[in-house]
Motif scaffolding. Sequence first.
Motif, PDB file in Angstrom:
ATOM      1  N   LYS A 343       0.833  -1.207   0.000  1.00  0.00           N
ATOM      2  CA  LYS A 343       0.000   0.000   0.000  1.00  0.00           C
ATOM      3  C   LYS A 343       0.864   1.252   0.000  1.00  0.00           C
ATOM      4  O   LYS A 343       0.547   2.248  -0.659  1.00  0.00           O
ATOM      5  CB  LYS A 343      -0.925  -0.010   1.215  1.00  0.00           C
ATOM      6  N   GLU A 344       1.973   1.217   0.747  1.00  0.00           N
ATOM      7  CA  GLU A 344       2.869   2.369   0.827  1.00  0.00           C
ATOM      8  C   GLU A 344       3.372   2.767  -0.556  1.00  0.00           C
ATOM      9  O   GLU A 344       3.394   3.944  -0.922  1.00  0.00           O
ATOM     10  CB  GLU A 344       4.054   2.023   1.747  1.00  0.00           C
ATOM     11  N   GLU A 347       0.527   4.326  -2.594  1.00  0.00           N
ATOM     12  CA  GLU A 347       0.250   5.699  -2.176  1.00  0.00           C
ATOM     13  C   GLU A 347       1.315   6.646  -2.725  1.00  0.00           C
ATOM     14  O   GLU A 347       1.002   7.752  -3.191  1.00  0.00           O
ATOM     15  CB  GLU A 347       0.200   5.769  -0.650  1.00  0.00           C
ATOM     16  N   SER A 350       0.728   7.234  -6.407  1.00  0.00           N
ATOM     17  CA  SER A 350      -0.397   8.145  -6.649  1.00  0.00           C
ATOM     18  C   SER A 350      -0.019   9.596  -6.394  1.00  0.00           C
ATOM     19  O   SER A 350      -0.528  10.500  -7.057  1.00  0.00           O
ATOM     20  CB  SER A 350      -1.582   7.751  -5.761  1.00  0.00           C
ATOM     21  N   LYS A 351       0.858   9.822  -5.428  1.00  0.00           N
ATOM     22  CA  LYS A 351       1.321  11.193  -5.167  1.00  0.00           C
ATOM     23  C   LYS A 351       2.218  11.687  -6.296  1.00  0.00           C
ATOM     24  O   LYS A 351       2.161  12.855  -6.686  1.00  0.00           O
ATOM     25  CB  LYS A 351       2.071  11.233  -3.833  1.00  0.00           C
TER      26      LYS A 351
END
Length: 572
Positions: A343-344, A347, A350-351
């Motif tokens: 997940k990290e 994320e 996506s940033k």
Amino acid sequence: MVLHTAFHDQNFQRRERGRMQVKREMEVSNESGFCPLTGIYKSRWNSPSLPQTPLLSLPSFLLSSLPPPTLRKPAYIDSISGDSISYGELRSLTNVVACTLHSLGVKKGDVVLIVSPNFLHFPLLVLGVMAIGAIFSTANFLHTRLELETQIQDSNPAIIFTTQELEPKLDGLIARPLIIVEQFIDEVVHCGEPHNGELLLANVTISQGDTAALMYSSGTTGMSKAVVCSHHNLIAMSCLLSHVWNANGTGVCNDIYMCVVPLFHMFGLSMFVCGVLAVRSTTVILRKYSLEEMLIGIEEYGVTRLPAVPPMVIQLVKSHDKTKEYELGSLKEVICSGASIGKEHMEQFSKCYPHVKISQCYGLTETNGPITLCNGINGRFQVSIGRLVPSMEAKIVDVRTQKPLPPLKCGELCVRGPPVMQGYFKNQEATSHAIDREGWLQTGDLCFIDTYGLVYIVDRIKELIKYKGYQVAPAELEEILATHPEIHDAAVIPYVDEEAGEIPMACVVKREASNVKEEDIITFMASKVAPYKKVRKVVFVNIIPRSPSGKILRRQLKALGTHQKMEISSRL
């Protein structure tokens, strides 16, 4: 009378609670696709009708009914040279390849092995081999001569295609001379339509049940096995991917895909032969993966969708400053598969790339490609691996009791449906262990399905570490290790311990110029996980071995540990 009324009220309330509970269960069932009576999850997508014609091959299914406008459309483009093959050329050249193979003595049921990196005409060879009823097979071109010899002895190919560069590695492994793909393709492309080619192919009878391919599994935890893939399996995969990808309902998709994953792997074969051809889209093929060449190709050809493996996604994040030099506005989605991605990392991706959706899909060599997809699921990234594709069924079974489990309960994922393999080649024992009498394939993956029908992977069951009766998932620890600023890459494997049974041991690749020590990493992990999950030993390695799809080859890491006879002072 009062007592009777009270008793009646209690009964009424119990019945109402029961009705509400049933209603809630039905609501969960409708959302998740779970049936409490059977323990089976069904796909929420409507199932397409699969071709019922018994005599049908994958090439015929994909290429026989091309609309006139599609004939001129590029099917494949070489990212570097810009050379391309239109759909019309792909269809005619498939016949040429099939007839040329026939002239070389290849007949129905013969195995044809291709050992090569990606190249523009790779899919053409796949289709040409299958069009004559022969069996397409591949090997990882990075294998040693000994590994290639083992696979060749197992599959007994009639002929082998390879490149000039790889010829010395394969020379003499079969009686017949090797066929150099560069020379073969050059001759085929320039020879034109074969005389009586259509007549020859019309006399080759291929049924959907015939074997189309032998694809070797990754062998991450054991020996690699040959998966028997029928024409029916691959046609079904084409139909299912087309049904999910074809959002506009026209049968034609205007997405531009980029192929940066190996075509010799099932992920590449299913996506870029079965899927992309079924929706009449275009694939830009990268011969050899490099970040720079990939970025140039995305910019130059307006790539919209990028199937990738986790190391590529992580590299895109780490190289974000460099990627700003390229125009990547066309890119809509990165589809990650082959191994779990934390997940990290999603994320962070996506940033760095807010205009790009990152999704996951899941499949096995044994399922002939992806059987879960995130299409239609909202959000810039999706931690789940998506929903079951049309026509697929699943069960989550308790690892000990084998009883089916409801939503949110964790167990082994078992799947059933048209893409599931015929079995393992010449290995009935392994086949019977993998597929039961009702057709359920045991994936070996520990998963759960939520109340919306989204599937989540926890880890490989065989890779779970048994510490003092507790089960520890390496993937969870690896995701945390990846957040350490001085760790470039990491894998967690079990190490046998007399007292604990097994302890989690981290194999770590340091970042350049890092001075991180074993004690630093152990302390870092201890603050982030429960006591039984703690990493209790760290060894530093130069590289984490991975399969072409990005899976960690834990078997090789365990062998490394055995050969090195590492001294362990367990921190229990």
